[in-house]
Design a protein around this motif. Structure first.
Motif, PDB file in Angstrom:
ATOM      1  N   LEU A 156      17.724  58.689  19.642  1.00  0.00           N
ATOM      2  CA  LEU A 156      16.798  57.582  19.453  1.00  0.00           C
ATOM      3  C   LEU A 156      17.060  56.411  20.388  1.00  0.00           C
ATOM      4  CD1 LEU A 156      16.625  57.472  15.541  1.00  0.00           C
ATOM      5  CD2 LEU A 156      14.893  58.351  17.118  1.00  0.00           C
ATOM      6  N   ALA A 157      18.224  56.389  21.032  1.00  0.00           N
ATOM      7  CA  ALA A 157      18.607  55.234  21.843  1.00  0.00           C
ATOM      8  C   ALA A 157      17.529  54.794  22.835  1.00  0.00           C
ATOM      9  CB  ALA A 157      19.930  55.505  22.566  1.00  0.00           C
ATOM     10  N   PRO A 158      16.897  55.703  23.608  1.00  0.00           N
ATOM     11  CA  PRO A 158      15.882  55.250  24.560  1.00  0.00           C
ATOM     12  C   PRO A 158      14.672  54.594  23.902  1.00  0.00           C
ATOM     13  CG  PRO A 158      16.622  57.479  25.089  1.00  0.00           C
ATOM     14  CD  PRO A 158      17.157  57.156  23.729  1.00  0.00           C
ATOM     15  N   ARG A 159      14.467  54.853  22.608  1.00  0.00           N
ATOM     16  CA  ARG A 159      13.314  54.292  21.911  1.00  0.00           C
ATOM     17  C   ARG A 159      13.619  52.950  21.246  1.00  0.00           C
ATOM     18  NH1 ARG A 159      11.211  59.480  18.391  1.00  0.00           N
ATOM     19  NH2 ARG A 159      11.444  61.087  19.997  1.00  0.00           N
ATOM     20  N   ILE A 160      14.904  52.618  21.115  1.00  0.00           N
ATOM     21  CA  ILE A 160      15.277  51.387  20.425  1.00  0.00           C
ATOM     22  C   ILE A 160      15.108  50.217  21.388  1.00  0.00           C
ATOM     23  CG2 ILE A 160      17.129  50.147  19.248  1.00  0.00           C
ATOM     24  CD1 ILE A 160      18.226  52.843  18.329  1.00  0.00           C
ATOM     25  N   ARG A 161      14.225  49.307  21.056  1.00  0.00           N
ATOM     26  CA  ARG A 161      13.864  48.221  21.965  1.00  0.00           C
ATOM     27  C   ARG A 161      14.942  47.159  22.060  1.00  0.00           C
ATOM     28  NH1 ARG A 161      10.668  50.626  24.965  1.00  0.00           N
ATOM     29  NH2 ARG A 161       9.744  48.675  25.704  1.00  0.00           N
ATOM     30  N   ASN A 162      15.762  47.019  21.058  1.00  0.00           N
ATOM     31  CA  ASN A 162      16.890  46.076  21.099  1.00  0.00           C
ATOM     32  C   ASN A 162      18.201  46.854  20.993  1.00  0.00           C
ATOM     33  OD1 ASN A 162      16.327  46.807  18.432  1.00  0.00           O
ATOM     34  ND2 ASN A 162      17.074  44.872  17.583  1.00  0.00           N
ATOM     35  N   LEU A 163      18.362  47.833  21.880  1.00  0.00           N
ATOM     36  CA  LEU A 163      19.473  48.785  21.781  1.00  0.00           C
ATOM     37  C   LEU A 163      20.827  48.101  21.821  1.00  0.00           C
ATOM     38  CD1 LEU A 163      20.610  51.644  21.671  1.00  0.00           C
ATOM     39  CD2 LEU A 163      20.365  51.768  24.160  1.00  0.00           C
ATOM     40  N   ARG A 164      21.038  47.174  22.725  1.00  0.00           N
ATOM     41  CA  ARG A 164      22.369  46.573  22.857  1.00  0.00           C
ATOM     42  C   ARG A 164      22.774  45.858  21.561  1.00  0.00           C
ATOM     43  NH1 ARG A 164      24.082  46.859  28.145  1.00  0.00           N
ATOM     44  NH2 ARG A 164      25.756  45.372  27.746  1.00  0.00           N
ATOM     45  N   ALA A 165      21.848  45.115  20.980  1.00  0.00           N
ATOM     46  CA  ALA A 165      22.164  44.401  19.741  1.00  0.00           C
ATOM     47  C   ALA A 165      22.360  45.378  18.589  1.00  0.00           C
ATOM     48  CB  ALA A 165      21.055  43.404  19.403  1.00  0.00           C
ATOM     49  N   TRP A 166      21.491  46.395  18.481  1.00  0.00           N
ATOM     50  CA  TRP A 166      21.606  47.354  17.380  1.00  0.00           C
ATOM     51  C   TRP A 166      22.850  48.216  17.529  1.00  0.00           C
ATOM     52  CZ3 TRP A 166      19.699  47.139  12.818  1.00  0.00           C
ATOM     53  CH2 TRP A 166      19.757  48.263  11.987  1.00  0.00           C
ATOM     54  N   ARG A 167      23.162  48.602  18.767  1.00  0.00           N
ATOM     55  CA  ARG A 167      24.380  49.364  19.022  1.00  0.00           C
ATOM     56  C   ARG A 167      25.607  48.550  18.598  1.00  0.00           C
ATOM     57  NH1 ARG A 167      28.099  49.342  23.212  1.00  0.00           N
ATOM     58  NH2 ARG A 167      29.133  51.348  23.659  1.00  0.00           N
ATOM     59  N   GLY A 168      25.624  47.267  18.942  1.00  0.00           N
ATOM     60  CA  GLY A 168      26.747  46.413  18.545  1.00  0.00           C
ATOM     61  C   GLY A 168      26.900  46.349  17.038  1.00  0.00           C
ATOM     62  N   HIS A 169      25.774  46.260  16.344  1.00  0.00           N
ATOM     63  CA  HIS A 169      25.802  46.237  14.878  1.00  0.00           C
ATOM     64  C   HIS A 169      26.391  47.532  14.322  1.00  0.00           C
ATOM     65  CE1 HIS A 169      24.363  46.692  10.779  1.00  0.00           C
ATOM     66  NE2 HIS A 169      23.563  47.676  11.168  1.00  0.00           N
ATOM     67  N   LEU A 170      25.959  48.679  14.846  1.00  0.00           N
ATOM     68  CA  LEU A 170      26.449  49.964  14.340  1.00  0.00           C
ATOM     69  C   LEU A 170      27.944  50.146  14.611  1.00  0.00           C
ATOM     70  CD1 LEU A 170      23.553  52.461  15.230  1.00  0.00           C
ATOM     71  CD2 LEU A 170      24.010  51.296  13.056  1.00  0.00           C
ATOM     72  N   LEU A 171      28.379  49.761  15.803  1.00  0.00           N
ATOM     73  CA  LEU A 171      29.799  49.908  16.129  1.00  0.00           C
ATOM     74  C   LEU A 171      30.661  48.992  15.268  1.00  0.00           C
ATOM     75  CD1 LEU A 171      29.709  50.251  20.035  1.00  0.00           C
ATOM     76  CD2 LEU A 171      29.907  52.054  18.307  1.00  0.00           C
ATOM     77  N   GLU A 172      30.187  47.778  15.011  1.00  0.00           N
ATOM     78  CA  GLU A 172      30.931  46.880  14.121  1.00  0.00           C
ATOM     79  C   GLU A 172      31.004  47.450  12.711  1.00  0.00           C
ATOM     80  OE1 GLU A 172      29.055  43.089  14.323  1.00  0.00           O
ATOM     81  OE2 GLU A 172      29.677  42.696  16.389  1.00  0.00           O
ATOM     82  N   GLN A 173      29.921  48.068  12.276  1.00  0.00           N
ATOM     83  CA  GLN A 173      29.906  48.706  10.952  1.00  0.00           C
ATOM     84  C   GLN A 173      30.953  49.810  10.889  1.00  0.00           C
ATOM     85  OE1 GLN A 173      25.996  49.839   9.351  1.00  0.00           O
ATOM     86  NE2 GLN A 173      26.850  51.835   8.845  1.00  0.00           N
ATOM     87  N   MET A 174      31.042  50.620  11.943  1.00  0.00           N
ATOM     88  CA  MET A 174      32.038  51.691  11.968  1.00  0.00           C
ATOM     89  C   MET A 174      33.451  51.127  12.011  1.00  0.00           C
ATOM     90  SD  MET A 174      30.316  54.545  14.480  1.00  0.00           S
ATOM     91  CE  MET A 174      31.495  55.815  14.011  1.00  0.00           C
ATOM     92  N   GLU A 175      33.642  50.048  12.745  1.00  0.00           N
ATOM     93  CA  GLU A 175      34.974  49.433  12.811  1.00  0.00           C
ATOM     94  C   GLU A 175      35.426  48.966  11.428  1.00  0.00           C
ATOM     95  OE1 GLU A 175      34.394  46.375  15.668  1.00  0.00           O
ATOM     96  OE2 GLU A 175      34.612  47.699  17.410  1.00  0.00           O
ATOM     97  N   ARG A 176      34.491  48.389  10.669  1.00  0.00           N
ATOM     98  CA  ARG A 176      34.843  47.953   9.311  1.00  0.00           C
ATOM     99  C   ARG A 176      35.215  49.141   8.438  1.00  0.00           C
ATOM    100  NH1 ARG A 176      30.304  44.571  10.190  1.00  0.00           N
ATOM    101  NH2 ARG A 176      28.978  45.941   8.939  1.00  0.00           N
ATOM    102  N   GLN A 177      34.485  50.254   8.589  1.00  0.00           N
ATOM    103  CA  GLN A 177      34.785  51.446   7.804  1.00  0.00           C
ATOM    104  C   GLN A 177      36.132  52.045   8.191  1.00  0.00           C
ATOM    105  OE1 GLN A 177      32.522  50.814   5.334  1.00  0.00           O
ATOM    106  NE2 GLN A 177      32.608  53.038   5.124  1.00  0.00           N
ATOM    107  N   ILE A 178      36.450  52.016   9.476  1.00  0.00           N
ATOM    108  CA  ILE A 178      37.747  52.531   9.931  1.00  0.00           C
ATOM    109  C   ILE A 178      38.876  51.696   9.343  1.00  0.00           C
ATOM    110  CG2 ILE A 178      39.240  52.796  11.953  1.00  0.00           C
ATOM    111  CD1 ILE A 178      36.673  53.532  13.534  1.00  0.00           C
TER     112      ILE A 178
END
Length: 268
Positions: A156-178
C-alpha cells in the motif's frame, strides 16, 4: 569461548530486575505497590529469596508484564505457567471468533481488522479487502502481515499520500510494542519494514480543501480518490489467555465528509 546464561536460566530474580529497570521503577516503589518491602524485592532479584507464586504474579502485574512473559517468570521461579495459549481456531475460542467476526462485519463499509502480536492479520472485513485490492499477490499470501502490507513498496505504500508521516507513526507504534513485550520476532519485523525504501518526498498529500483533522490521518488513494481515515486500536480487558491477550482490533474511522460519502455510496 565463554557463554553466558540467559536471564531466564539465571532464575526469576534477574528477569524481574530487568522488567523493573525497563519500567524505570525503583525497588522501594515496586515494594510499596506490591505491599512488600524493598529488602524482600532486593533478595528476590539477587536470588537470596524465592518468591511465592502469588508474589511473582503480583510483581508482574505491577510491572505491567505481558501475559506471555508472566508465564516465563513463573517457569523461571519453578512454577507451572498460569495462562494457557489456546489456538485461535480451537473450539474453546469459538464464541470469541464469532464475536470478532460480527464486530468487524458490523463496522462495514469502514475497514476493520484483527492482528496478533506480530501484526499478522487473523481477521479482516470487506472494507479492508477493498483497500488492498490490486497489491502484490505475494503480500496477500498467509500469513498476511499488516506492517508489510502497509509499508512494502509493492504493497500500500505507493498509495499512501502521507507515507512519511504514516510510516513514522507505524514504526513508533512497533517500537512501543518492542519495549513492552521485548519480542525478538517483533524486533526482526521492525528491522525488516524499517529498511524498506522510502521516496525522498511524499506524493502530493494536501487535500483540495483543508480539513481540521483531530489526529494523524491515513490518507490513501483508492480508485482515483484520496480517502482519509483515523486509526483506533482496541484490546481485551484482563485477558486470561496468551492468544487473546495478544489480539488487537484496529478500526479505520472516516476522517472527513468526502470519505464518509464515498464509502456509504459504495454499499448503496
Amino acid at each position: 569461548m565463554t557463554t553466558h546464561p540467559s536471564l531466564a536460566e539465571q532464575g526469576v530474580g534477574p528477569l524481574l530486575r530487568a522488567w523493573r529497570e525497563q519500567r524505570r521503577v525503583s525497588q522501594l516503589e515496586l515494594a510499596l505497590r506490591a505491599d512488600s518491602s524493598a529488602r524482600h524485592i532486593s533478595f528476590v532479584e539477587t536470588g537470596r529469596s524465592r518468591p511465592s507464586e502469588e508474589m511473582v504474579l503480583r510483581l508482574a502485574e505491577h510491572l505491567d508484564v505481558p501475559v506471555r512473559e508472566r508465564n516465563a517468570l513463573l517457569l523461571a521461579a519453578g512454577y507451572a505457567p498460569r495462562y494457557p495459549e489456546t489456538p485461535l481456531d480451537d473450539p474453546a475460542l469459538g464464541a470469541l471468533r464469532e464475536g470478532i467476526e460480527r464486530l468487524i462485519s458490523g463496522y462495514e463499509p469502514y475497514p476493520a481488522l484483527v492482528v496478533d502480536a506480530l501484526y499478522n492479520v487473523v481477521a479482516a472485513n470487506q472494507g479492508v479487502m477493498t483497500l488492498v485490492d490490486g497489491v502484490c499477490a505475494s503480500l496477500l499470501e498467509p500469513p498476511l502481515n499488516a506492517m508489510r502490507l502497509a509499508l512494502h513498496p509493492r504493497g500500500l505504500a505507493p498509495r499512501i499520500r502521507n507515507l512519511r508521516a504514516w510510516r513514522g507513526h507505524l514504526l513508533e507504534q512497533m517500537e512501543r510494542q518492542i519495549a513492552l513485550h521485548r519480542s525478538e520476532p517483533l524486533r526482526a519485523l521492525y528491522e525488516e519494514v524499517a529498511a524498506y525504501p522510502v521516496p525522498e518526498t511524499d506524493p502530493a498529500d494536501e487535500p483540495s480543501e483543508p480539513v481540521p483533522y483531530f489526529a494523524l490521518p491515513l490518507r490513501i488513494e483508492h480508485e482515483g480518490r484520496t480517502l482519509s481515515f483515523i486509526s483506533s486500536i482496541s484490546t481485551f480487558n484482563t485477558p486470561m489467555d496468551v492468544t487473546v491477550a495478544e489480539l488487537a482490533i484496529e478500526t479505520l474511522l472516516p476522517a472527513d465528509p468526502a470519505t464518509v460519502k464515498y464509502l456509504q455510496e459504495s454499499i448503496s
